[in-house]
Scaffold this active site. Structure first.
Site, short mmCIF file in Angstrom:
data_model
loop_
_atom_site.label_atom_id
_atom_site.label_comp_id
_atom_site.label_asym_id
_atom_site.label_seq_id
_atom_site.Cartn_x
_atom_site.Cartn_y
_atom_site.Cartn_z
N HIS A 183 -8.10 -4.34 -1.28
CA HIS A 183 -6.90 -3.63 -0.84
C HIS A 183 -6.60 -4.03 0.61
O HIS A 183 -7.48 -3.99 1.46
CB HIS A 183 -7.15 -2.12 -0.93
CG HIS A 183 -5.93 -1.29 -0.69
ND1 HIS A 183 -5.21 -0.72 -1.71
CD2 HIS A 183 -5.30 -0.93 0.45
CE1 HIS A 183 -4.20 -0.04 -1.21
NE2 HIS A 183 -4.23 -0.15 0.11
N ASP A 242 -10.32 -2.54 -5.40
CA ASP A 242 -9.40 -1.51 -4.93
C ASP A 242 -9.70 -0.23 -5.72
O ASP A 242 -9.66 -0.24 -6.95
CB ASP A 242 -7.95 -1.95 -5.17
CG ASP A 242 -6.92 -1.01 -4.58
OD1 ASP A 242 -7.19 0.21 -4.52
OD2 ASP A 242 -5.84 -1.48 -4.19
N SER A 283 0.84 -1.20 0.00
CA SER A 283 0.00 0.00 0.00
C SER A 283 0.87 1.26 0.00
O SER A 283 1.63 1.47 -0.95
CB SER A 283 -0.97 -0.04 1.18
OG SER A 283 -1.96 0.96 1.06
#
Length: 312
Positions: free
Chosen positions: A276, A246, A155
């Site tokens: 995500h 996502d 991320s």
């Protein structure tokens, strides 16, 4: 494809634990909530130690994981997730112990400074300071093969990976043997607003970006927004992971394709039915375990013959 049943269970449990969307939770409270949800470390590791890497800002805390005393082990510099505002060394403890053991690599986990107390470029500066320290082959890494050092992150850590690779090239620093990004957002743009969960929504994205880079003029920098770069040539090979669900998926996949078009070797993998944040949830999600195996295999393919001089 909707979320897999296992992923949906995790999203539902996260929603119950947080009580409201992330963008509505004050940063100190969000840090506490996410820290409490960290997976406990149970995997034995041969050796781990915490150090402070010298830096202009007073030092960067790191944690080193070593699977054995063998010489010539590759090194992975790991940057955690958390929207540049949450997370720390304990966040991925269990995952990184497992990765170190399975791939036979030394992992250097970076506790970079967080926004909003420390906005851009603090996190980037900290991660670069650790990389430069590693390239001097310090005593803590004396037996490691830093010629096979790679950048890796999840991320926000994946975004830092993309940005650092560009910055190293532009500054003439020693280049990583590879860059590994697990759904690191390559562009500061919501490209898939239809794909939101409590683990990342469009509103969460904008909130985290505002905390990290409140000055809109700075968002044109490729060190903030990697996809803004006009030249992607000369960057290291990339292992790019995306999740189907996502809100930033398509922008990151486009960046991976642009890397390929610029002559960079890229392995792009999308995991359907995943959201995500899924990658480190290996005990609960079969695709996360598959990704872990793919990551280990990728690290094991990094050639030992690559030299630091060749990566300038």
């Amino acid at each position: 494809m909707p979320l897999s049943p296992e992923a949906q269970q995790i999203v539902d449990a996260s929603a119950r634990r947080m009580g409201k969307p992330m963008y509505e939770i004050p940063v100190p409270e969000l840090r506490a909530v996410l820290a409490a949800g960290a997976i406990p470390a149970t995997t034995p590791i041969h050796h781990s130690e915490d150090l402070l890497v010298p830096s202009a800002a007073g030092g960067v805390p790191i944690r080193i994981y070593r699977p054995s005393d063998d010489e010539g082990l590759p090194v992975v510099q790991w940057m955690h997730s958390g929207g540049f505002a949450v997370g720390g060394l304990d966040q991925n403890e269990e995952y990184l112990r497992s990765l170190s053991n399975a791939a036979g690599v030394i992992v250097v986990s970076v506790d970079y400074r967080l926004a909003p107390e420390h906005r851009y470029p603090a996190a980037l500066d900290d991660c670069r300071a650790v990389w430069e320290w590693m390239m001097t082959v310090p005593d803590a890494l004396a037996s490691a093969d830093v010629r096979r050092a790679v950048l890796a992150g999840e991320s926000a850590g994946g975004t830092l990976t993309f940005a650092l690779a560009q910055q190293f090239r532009d500054r003439g620093l020693l280049m990583p043997a590879a860059q590994i990004s697990m759904y690191g957002t390559a562009t500061m743009q919501v490209t898939n607003p239809e794909f939101e969960t409590v683990l990342l929504s469009p509103a969460d994205c904008h909130r985290f970006w505002d905390l990290y880079v409140p000055d809109s003029a700075e968002r044109d920098s490729p060190y903030v927004n990697p996809a803004a770069a006009t030249d992607l040539s000369g960057l290291p090979p990339a292992f790019v992971v995306t999740a189907e669900i996502d809100p930033t998926r398509d922008g990151t996949e486009k960046y991976a394709r642009n890397l390929q078009a610029s002559g960079v070797e890229v392995e792009l993998r999308r995991y359907d039915g995943m959201m995500h944040g899924f990658a480190t949830m290996t005990t609960a999600l079969p695709p996360a375990r598959q990704l872990f195996e793919h990551l280990v295999a990728y690290l094991n393919r990094i050639p030992a013959s690559d030299s630091a001089a060749d990566r300038r």
